[in-house]
Design a protein around this motif. Structure first.
Motif, PDB file in Angstrom:
ATOM      1  N   GLY A 163      40.724   3.844  35.884  1.00 37.61           N
ATOM      2  CA  GLY A 163      40.106   2.705  36.552  1.00 37.61           C
ATOM      3  C   GLY A 163      41.089   1.845  37.306  1.00 37.61           C
ATOM      4  N   GLY A 164      42.389   2.154  37.205  1.00 36.18           N
ATOM      5  CA  GLY A 164      43.393   1.397  37.927  1.00 36.18           C
ATOM      6  C   GLY A 164      43.356   1.682  39.423  1.00 36.18           C
ATOM      7  N   ILE A 165      43.951   0.783  40.204  1.00 31.23           N
ATOM      8  CA  ILE A 165      43.871   0.872  41.659  1.00 31.23           C
ATOM      9  C   ILE A 165      45.259   0.923  42.289  1.00 31.23           C
ATOM     10  CG2 ILE A 165      43.731  -1.650  41.912  1.00 31.23           C
ATOM     11  CD1 ILE A 165      41.888  -1.164  44.356  1.00 31.23           C
ATOM     12  N   PHE A 166      45.373   1.752  43.320  1.00 31.73           N
ATOM     13  CA  PHE A 166      46.586   1.821  44.138  1.00 31.73           C
ATOM     14  C   PHE A 166      46.213   1.389  45.547  1.00 31.73           C
ATOM     15  CE2 PHE A 166      48.963   4.706  47.154  1.00 31.73           C
ATOM     16  CZ  PHE A 166      50.133   3.964  47.152  1.00 31.73           C
ATOM     17  N   VAL A 167      47.048   0.515  46.149  1.00 29.10           N
ATOM     18  CA  VAL A 167      46.832   0.100  47.532  1.00 29.10           C
ATOM     19  C   VAL A 167      48.146   0.221  48.298  1.00 29.10           C
ATOM     20  CG1 VAL A 167      45.938  -1.664  49.099  1.00 29.10           C
ATOM     21  CG2 VAL A 167      45.103  -1.584  46.736  1.00 29.10           C
ATOM     22  N   ASN A 168      48.080   0.881  49.438  1.00 30.22           N
ATOM     23  CA  ASN A 168      49.233   1.043  50.325  1.00 30.22           C
ATOM     24  C   ASN A 168      48.852   0.501  51.691  1.00 30.22           C
ATOM     25  OD1 ASN A 168      51.504   1.804  51.750  1.00 30.22           O
ATOM     26  ND2 ASN A 168      51.031   3.997  51.750  1.00 30.22           N
ATOM     27  N   ALA A 169      49.560  -0.529  52.152  1.00 36.38           N
ATOM     28  CA  ALA A 169      49.341  -1.105  53.484  1.00 36.38           C
ATOM     29  C   ALA A 169      50.536  -0.761  54.358  1.00 36.38           C
ATOM     30  CB  ALA A 169      49.165  -2.620  53.400  1.00 36.38           C
ATOM     31  N   ASP A 170      50.264  -0.163  55.518  1.00 32.25           N
ATOM     32  CA  ASP A 170      51.366   0.266  56.381  1.00 32.25           C
ATOM     33  C   ASP A 170      50.812   0.563  57.774  1.00 32.25           C
ATOM     34  OD1 ASP A 170      53.938   1.053  57.199  1.00 32.25           O
ATOM     35  OD2 ASP A 170      54.288   2.140  55.332  1.00 32.25           O
ATOM     36  N   HIS A 171      51.685   1.025  58.639  1.00 29.20           N
ATOM     37  CA  HIS A 171      51.264   1.479  59.962  1.00 29.20           C
ATOM     38  C   HIS A 171      50.550   2.810  59.778  1.00 29.20           C
ATOM     39  CE1 HIS A 171      51.514   1.504  64.375  1.00 29.20           C
ATOM     40  NE2 HIS A 171      51.638   2.810  64.254  1.00 29.20           N
ATOM     41  N   HIS A 175      46.641   9.990  54.832  1.00 27.48           N
ATOM     42  CA  HIS A 175      46.802   9.291  53.546  1.00 27.48           C
ATOM     43  C   HIS A 175      45.585   9.503  52.652  1.00 27.48           C
ATOM     44  CE1 HIS A 175      50.496   7.078  54.580  1.00 27.48           C
ATOM     45  NE2 HIS A 175      50.003   7.055  55.802  1.00 27.48           N
ATOM     46  N   LEU A 176      44.394   9.412  53.228  1.00 26.34           N
ATOM     47  CA  LEU A 176      43.185   9.571  52.423  1.00 26.34           C
ATOM     48  C   LEU A 176      43.110  10.971  51.829  1.00 26.34           C
ATOM     49  CD1 LEU A 176      40.623   7.676  54.695  1.00 26.34           C
ATOM     50  CD2 LEU A 176      41.919   6.803  52.733  1.00 26.34           C
ATOM     51  N   GLU A 177      43.448  11.972  52.620  1.00 22.95           N
ATOM     52  CA  GLU A 177      43.434  13.345  52.110  1.00 22.95           C
ATOM     53  C   GLU A 177      44.485  13.544  51.030  1.00 22.95           C
ATOM     54  OE1 GLU A 177      43.898  17.951  53.777  1.00 22.95           O
ATOM     55  OE2 GLU A 177      43.827  16.261  55.175  1.00 22.95           O
ATOM     56  N   GLY A 214      44.498  13.353  43.019  1.00 21.34           N
ATOM     57  CA  GLY A 214      43.615  13.222  41.872  1.00 21.34           C
ATOM     58  C   GLY A 214      42.814  11.943  41.806  1.00 21.34           C
ATOM     59  N   PHE A 215      42.930  11.076  42.817  1.00 16.55           N
ATOM     60  CA  PHE A 215      42.169   9.836  42.798  1.00 16.55           C
ATOM     61  C   PHE A 215      40.690  10.111  43.063  1.00 16.55           C
ATOM     62  CE2 PHE A 215      46.449   8.266  43.579  1.00 16.55           C
ATOM     63  CZ  PHE A 215      46.506   7.143  42.756  1.00 16.55           C
ATOM     64  N   GLY A 216      39.837   9.220  42.541  1.00 18.92           N
ATOM     65  CA  GLY A 216      38.403   9.348  42.733  1.00 18.92           C
ATOM     66  C   GLY A 216      37.978   8.679  44.026  1.00 18.92           C
ATOM     67  N   GLU A 217      37.660   7.375  43.953  1.00 15.44           N
ATOM     68  CA  GLU A 217      37.303   6.642  45.167  1.00 15.44           C
ATOM     69  C   GLU A 217      38.544   6.446  46.031  1.00 15.44           C
ATOM     70  OE1 GLU A 217      33.741   3.845  43.346  1.00 15.44           O
ATOM     71  OE2 GLU A 217      35.196   3.001  44.741  1.00 15.44           O
ATOM     72  N   VAL A 218      38.421   6.769  47.304  1.00 14.44           N
ATOM     73  CA  VAL A 218      39.531   6.642  48.255  1.00 14.44           C
ATOM     74  C   VAL A 218      38.956   6.135  49.573  1.00 14.44           C
ATOM     75  CG1 VAL A 218      41.246   7.904  49.604  1.00 14.44           C
ATOM     76  CG2 VAL A 218      40.906   8.469  47.205  1.00 14.44           C
ATOM     77  N   GLY A 219      39.602   5.125  50.162  1.00 10.79           N
ATOM     78  CA  GLY A 219      39.103   4.633  51.440  1.00 10.79           C
ATOM     79  C   GLY A 219      39.982   3.531  52.005  1.00 10.79           C
ATOM     80  N   ASP A 227      47.493  -0.804  62.066  1.00  8.59           N
ATOM     81  CA  ASP A 227      47.847  -0.874  60.645  1.00  8.59           C
ATOM     82  C   ASP A 227      46.588  -0.827  59.782  1.00  8.59           C
ATOM     83  OD1 ASP A 227      50.342  -1.199  61.677  1.00  8.59           O
ATOM     84  OD2 ASP A 227      50.861  -2.930  60.469  1.00  8.59           O
ATOM     85  N   ALA A 228      46.759  -0.373  58.554  1.00 11.40           N
ATOM     86  CA  ALA A 228      45.641  -0.303  57.623  1.00 11.40           C
ATOM     87  C   ALA A 228      46.152  -0.401  56.193  1.00 11.40           C
ATOM     88  CB  ALA A 228      44.866   1.002  57.811  1.00 11.40           C
ATOM     89  N   ALA A 229      45.228  -0.721  55.301  1.00 13.49           N
ATOM     90  CA  ALA A 229      45.504  -0.667  53.862  1.00 13.49           C
ATOM     91  C   ALA A 229      44.509   0.317  53.254  1.00 13.49           C
ATOM     92  CB  ALA A 229      45.358  -2.045  53.218  1.00 13.49           C
ATOM     93  N   VAL A 230      45.045   1.361  52.627  1.00 12.68           N
ATOM     94  CA  VAL A 230      44.190   2.332  51.947  1.00 12.68           C
ATOM     95  C   VAL A 230      44.224   2.051  50.451  1.00 12.68           C
ATOM     96  CG1 VAL A 230      44.428   4.098  53.723  1.00 12.68           C
ATOM     97  CG2 VAL A 230      46.050   4.044  51.825  1.00 12.68           C
ATOM     98  N   ALA A 231      43.077   2.240  49.810  1.00 10.01           N
ATOM     99  CA  ALA A 231      42.963   2.016  48.376  1.00 10.01           C
ATOM    100  C   ALA A 231      42.482   3.291  47.714  1.00 10.01           C
ATOM    101  CB  ALA A 231      42.007   0.879  48.084  1.00 10.01           C
ATOM    102  N   ALA A 232      42.946   3.501  46.488  1.00 12.32           N
ATOM    103  CA  ALA A 232      42.540   4.676  45.714  1.00 12.32           C
ATOM    104  C   ALA A 232      42.387   4.230  44.265  1.00 12.32           C
ATOM    105  CB  ALA A 232      43.586   5.778  45.829  1.00 12.32           C
ATOM    106  N   VAL A 233      41.261   4.613  43.659  1.00 10.01           N
ATOM    107  CA  VAL A 233      40.960   4.233  42.280  1.00 10.01           C
ATOM    108  C   VAL A 233      41.068   5.472  41.392  1.00 10.01           C
ATOM    109  CG1 VAL A 233      39.253   3.241  40.717  1.00 10.01           C
ATOM    110  CG2 VAL A 233      39.432   2.404  43.077  1.00 10.01           C
TER     111      VAL A 233
END
Length: 251
Positions: free
Chosen positions: A143-151, A223-225, A231-236, A244-250
């Motif tokens: 249930g933890g979250i990873f967020v990467n913001a970059d170009h 990044h999403l792929e 192994g992350f579930g929700e990704v977007g 620039d964007a911030a992608v999150a993965a749960v």
């Protein structure tokens, strides 16, 4: 324990202004990252890993948002970590580790609620970044979250993205020419002239004898792929500003 830096607040401000020349909406992306942590974790005291955290930019804002948070700043750069340590006054754990090596997480306890990083991982090549995403998955709790913001350009808008990037470059060059902000190189010149930080610059050069590797800036779809493959579930995508964007993965 790092060198005694009496003006850590000034160095933090200087770093922020230098970074904002590249990222005018920097505070917006950081706020979006912390919004995602708040929504995903549902706790006032999340365990956060500030990955490649540098001067502790994310950590300082996380502690403002979550005063009871347990935060770890991880980086390799001795200059930036010294500024972080002096700024945080023991409010966060400081860890020195090299993300180019897969054993970077060995000194960490694991079970983090969130792993956050911004404008940092583009120095890693594709194969290593894919491996790092798998390693980040391993240090998060369920249930933890990873967020990467970059170009992370949108590959469905190549022409518009190129024009947005050119516009941002012109605006930044104008600010440099007017002396409104320091460039990356000029900021490091100031660090090199500081008596407390200069010895750490020498150590930094030993760590990066050829400088950082060339920037690798794939589109957001890569990044999403890669996150799905880790192994992350929700990704977007939770935030976008220009190229620039911030992608999150749960997990």
């Amino acid at each position: 324990m790092g060198p005694y830096i009496t003006d850590a607040r000034a160095w933090q401000e200087s770093w922020d202004r230098q970074q904002e020349a590249y990222l005018p909406d920097r505070e917006h992306r950081l706020a979006a990252m912390l919004d995602a942590v708040e929504a995903a974790t549902g706790t006032a005291a999340p365990r956060i890993l500030d990955l490649a955290g540098g001067t502790g930019t994310i950590t300082l804002r996380a502690l403002d948002r979550f005063p009871a948070a347990d935060v770890t700043v991880l980086d390799l750069d001795p200059v930036l970590l010294a500024i972080a340590e002096a700024s945080l006054h023991a409010r966060a754990r400081i860890v020195t580790a090299d993300l180019r090596r897969p054993d970077w997480q060995e000194s960490l306890p694991g079970g983090f609620d969130a792993v956050l990083t911004a404008t940092a991982l583009h120095w890693l090549p594709a194969e290593r970044l894919s491996g790092l995403y798998r390693e980040i998955h391993a240090v998060l709790r369920d249930g933890g979250i990873f967020v990467n913001a970059d170009h992370m350009p949108d590959d469905t808008l190549p022409e518009l993205t190129a024009r947005l990037t050119a516009r941002a470059d012109r605006q930044r060059d104008a600010r440099y020419a007017a002396g409104a902000v320091l460039s990356w190189r000029n900021w490091w010149d100031h660090v090199d002239a500081d008596p407390a930080l200069a010895p750490l610059v020498t150590r930094r050069r030993d760590l990066y004898p050829d400088g950082h590797t060339a920037e690798w800036l794939p589109p957001v779809s890569w990044h999403l792929e890669a996150l799905r493959g880790a192994g992350f579930g929700e990704v977007g995508t939770i935030w976008r500003g220009g190229a620039d964007a911030a992608v999150a993965a749960v997990r």
